[in-house]
Design an enzyme around this catalytic site. Sequence first.
Site, PDB file in Angstrom:
ATOM      1  N   ASP A  62       0.857  -1.186   0.000  1.00 38.54           N
ATOM      2  CA  ASP A  62       0.000   0.000   0.000  1.00 38.54           C
ATOM      3  C   ASP A  62       0.891   1.235   0.000  1.00 38.54           C
ATOM      4  O   ASP A  62       2.110   1.126   0.168  1.00 38.54           O
ATOM      5  CB  ASP A  62      -0.998  -0.015   1.172  1.00 38.54           C
ATOM      6  N   TYR A  64       3.013   4.684   0.801  1.00 36.58           N
ATOM      7  CA  TYR A  64       3.694   5.242   1.971  1.00 36.58           C
ATOM      8  C   TYR A  64       2.710   6.145   2.714  1.00 36.58           C
ATOM      9  O   TYR A  64       1.907   6.852   2.096  1.00 36.58           O
ATOM     10  CB  TYR A  64       4.903   6.058   1.547  1.00 36.58           C
ATOM     11  N   PHE A  75       6.569   1.657  -4.319  1.00 42.39           N
ATOM     12  CA  PHE A  75       7.969   1.846  -3.911  1.00 42.39           C
ATOM     13  C   PHE A  75       8.523   3.238  -4.230  1.00 42.39           C
ATOM     14  O   PHE A  75       9.634   3.566  -3.829  1.00 42.39           O
ATOM     15  CB  PHE A  75       8.878   0.772  -4.521  1.00 42.39           C
ATOM     16  N   HIS A 184      11.225  -9.493   0.409  1.00 42.24           N
ATOM     17  CA  HIS A 184      10.967  -8.054   0.266  1.00 42.24           C
ATOM     18  C   HIS A 184      12.271  -7.268   0.435  1.00 42.24           C
ATOM     19  O   HIS A 184      13.158  -7.688   1.187  1.00 42.24           O
ATOM     20  CB  HIS A 184       9.944  -7.629   1.336  1.00 42.24           C
TER      21      HIS A 184
END
Length: 217
Positions: A62, A64, A75, A184
């Site tokens: 989701d 920031y 990202f 991740h």
Amino acid sequence: MIGNDWDEVLKVIWDSPGFKKFYQNILALYKTKTIFPPQDYIFNALKLTSFKDTKVVIVGQDPYHGVGEAHGLSFSVQKGIKIPPSLQNIYKELEADLGIAPKKDGDLTCWAQEGVLLLNAVLTVEKDKAASHRNLGWEILTDYIIKVLNTKEEPVVFILWGNFAKEKARFITNPHHFIITSPHPSPFSASSGFFGSKPFSKTNEFLKKNGLKEINW
């Protein structure tokens, strides 16, 4: 809503009563709470990377949730914002993989314009409350996006970092496509297999092998 071929591709979602009701509820939240990204940027990933032009998909969780960070691309952060740790690690892997020095900012718009769909599974978030909009309804749209990309005859690379993104692999059944998975890039997991996974060179090798233009990372 988008202004390119996604409008037609996603018409079944846009026209569904359930999604319309959900989206009106999201817009109402913007009037009473601080929600990110800014309303005009919610669908930025789709606006910048059309269905036809999508060659690579990088799935995020989701947006920031800090002030000024999110702008609708997974990202990515807006210019002038400190580069988040996960993106710093992405840049480190890019340099190790392809020798490309890290950018001075965290804005990945240039990737989106190359055909990289930077798609978060959830497209909005409340300020300072990570994952606050999970399971509200965004997944109806974003799961469908993965499913419809799976139907493309032209090969697509799906880059799935972390367990959350890996869950989307169940929608990718077309053997023409290529799935890249790893832990991740978060500082908590990057050393467990993200570093050294070479997703950027693997992507370009696959695209080249299939007669498609490589991504200028």
